[in-house]
Motif scaffolding. Sequence first.
Motif, short mmCIF file in Angstrom:
data_model
loop_
_atom_site.label_atom_id
_atom_site.label_comp_id
_atom_site.label_asym_id
_atom_site.label_seq_id
_atom_site.Cartn_x
_atom_site.Cartn_y
_atom_site.Cartn_z
N LEU A 1 4.53 12.17 -13.60
CA LEU A 1 3.16 12.13 -14.14
C LEU A 1 2.23 12.75 -13.11
O LEU A 1 2.22 12.34 -11.94
N ARG A 2 1.43 13.72 -13.52
CA ARG A 2 0.61 14.48 -12.57
C ARG A 2 -0.62 13.71 -12.12
O ARG A 2 -1.14 12.86 -12.83
N GLY A 3 -1.09 14.07 -10.94
CA GLY A 3 -2.31 13.49 -10.39
C GLY A 3 -2.03 12.53 -9.26
O GLY A 3 -1.15 11.67 -9.36
N ARG A 4 -2.77 12.66 -8.15
CA ARG A 4 -2.57 11.78 -7.00
C ARG A 4 -2.83 10.32 -7.36
O ARG A 4 -2.26 9.41 -6.75
N TYR A 5 -3.72 10.08 -8.34
CA TYR A 5 -4.04 8.71 -8.73
C TYR A 5 -2.81 7.97 -9.25
O TYR A 5 -2.78 6.73 -9.26
N GLN A 6 -1.77 8.71 -9.66
CA GLN A 6 -0.57 8.05 -10.15
C GLN A 6 0.18 7.32 -9.04
O GLN A 6 1.01 6.44 -9.32
N LEU A 7 -0.13 7.63 -7.78
CA LEU A 7 0.51 6.89 -6.69
C LEU A 7 0.05 5.44 -6.68
O LEU A 7 0.83 4.53 -6.35
N LEU B 1 9.44 8.42 -1.01
CA LEU B 1 9.71 8.66 -2.42
C LEU B 1 9.15 10.00 -2.89
O LEU B 1 8.18 10.51 -2.31
N PRO B 2 9.72 10.57 -3.95
CA PRO B 2 9.15 11.79 -4.53
C PRO B 2 7.90 11.44 -5.35
O PRO B 2 7.75 10.30 -5.82
N TYR B 3 7.05 12.43 -5.54
CA TYR B 3 5.89 12.21 -6.39
C TYR B 3 6.32 11.95 -7.82
O TYR B 3 7.32 12.51 -8.29
N PRO B 4 5.60 11.11 -8.55
CA PRO B 4 5.97 10.85 -9.95
C PRO B 4 5.86 12.12 -10.79
O PRO B 4 5.07 13.02 -10.49
N HIS C 1 0.85 -1.19 0.00
CA HIS C 1 0.00 0.00 0.00
C HIS C 1 0.89 1.24 0.00
O HIS C 1 2.11 1.14 -0.06
N TYR C 2 0.25 2.40 0.05
CA TYR C 2 1.03 3.64 0.06
C TYR C 2 0.38 4.65 0.98
O TYR C 2 -0.83 4.57 1.28
N GLU C 3 1.21 5.60 1.44
CA GLU C 3 0.74 6.69 2.29
C GLU C 3 1.18 8.01 1.66
O GLU C 3 2.29 8.10 1.12
N GLU C 4 0.32 9.01 1.75
CA GLU C 4 0.62 10.32 1.16
C GLU C 4 1.04 11.32 2.23
O GLU C 4 0.61 11.24 3.38
N SER C 5 1.85 12.27 1.81
CA SER C 5 2.13 13.47 2.60
C SER C 5 2.25 14.62 1.61
O SER C 5 2.30 14.40 0.40
N PRO C 6 2.28 15.86 2.07
CA PRO C 6 2.26 17.00 1.13
C PRO C 6 3.40 17.00 0.13
O PRO C 6 3.21 17.38 -1.02
#
Length: 427
Positions: free
Chosen positions: A242-248, A237-240, A218-223
């Motif tokens: 590719l834009r959009g939170r769904y990419q996580l 990890l850094p955000y991808p 699974h994954y967890e988000e932070s700002p």
Amino acid sequence: MNHETLQEWLVYIDRLHSHAIDLGLQRVRAVYEGMTPLSCPVITVGGTNGKGSTSAILESFYRAAGYRTGAYFSPHLIRYNERVRVNAEEVTDEALCQAFAAVEEARDATPLTYFEFGTLAALWLFAQTGVEVAILEVGLGGRLDAVNIVDADVAVVVSVGTDHKDWLGPDRETIGREKAGIFRAGRPAIIGFDVSESVAREAHRMNARAVIARRDFHYEESPWAWRFLSAARAWDLPYPALRGRYQLANASCALAAAEALPGLTLTAQDVRAGLQAVRLAGRFQTLPGPGPRVVLDVAHNAEAAHTLALTLNEQRVAGRTLAVVGMFKDKPIIEVFEALRGSFDGWFLASLDDPRGADAVFLEAALRTAGVTPDGLYDDPVEAYTAALGCARDDDRVVVFGSFKTVGAILALMQDRRGGGGGGRVV
């Protein structure tokens, strides 16, 4: 029969079979058995939405680690070359012509569809160029898709929606079973976050080694970052790119697949570099330049439309958001419009010049059914896009969506304005 140019080959293979889609593996497998097989590890990626992004993320991971990669995508936006990448670069026209000639020689009189012919060409190219890992995006479904002639070392089903009901079945459960057909006994089967229970059941029936989102990873988000968690690791990890939170969710599936693939090692540094370098056009892609923000997204079914609506809400702009949309008639157009009706302040409807394309009048009727009045009807996506830009202010946003053909038309326009062109680099 040989042809001199890529365009000649594409016209030829498009006319070779009497049907655009003819699901089944017997014909394409028979031809493949007479060709050079792949000898490298293979990851096959299926799903209703997210399979292209997940495939691109995997490609980027392995490139960052220094592996020679082959990646197969479909459909393309502007050039056929986009479908076949070696080391994250589109292959040349010349390379594709050689591959098509090899398929033509091997097939004898066996009829192949456009997609089947192209899939065999990609596999031949990967074998000839000695890639160390091949990432194959499923075209339609899974069980009977041409990509499934290869026994994947790891198979991924990213999501299951209700697209292509005429071919895959009437509901998510049936469609899920079709998509799970890419799994193999004794091998890892990665099951994503938005997947019907039928996929896990089918994995169990096939004796595949199910690796299931929310249970096994699974994954967890932070700002400013996110964390991937599994039994083996917890990586910040850094955000991808590719834009959009769904990419996580897509990136997590890619990481779970890479973790399950034996023999090819990825470090945390490789993963971080891969996430920052990944590229794939038309996935909430923001075009550079001054003036109104322009976003291109290939969303063309109800599930993708809901995701697009969420992303637009997360990434607000000061001004208005205007829609430029062109779609195929066989898509759930009313459902798409209902999902997005609260996301746009104006609608510019475009006809698509394609046998499957809906004209703007057809789209208008669907949009009115969804409770929205359009701002204009246009002959093609470029005309609709030009009209939307003409009335947009600098703080507005113009979102082009609805099909690969719609987004591709605007990307081609941007390329023409930059004086771009060409068909890929030398392999």
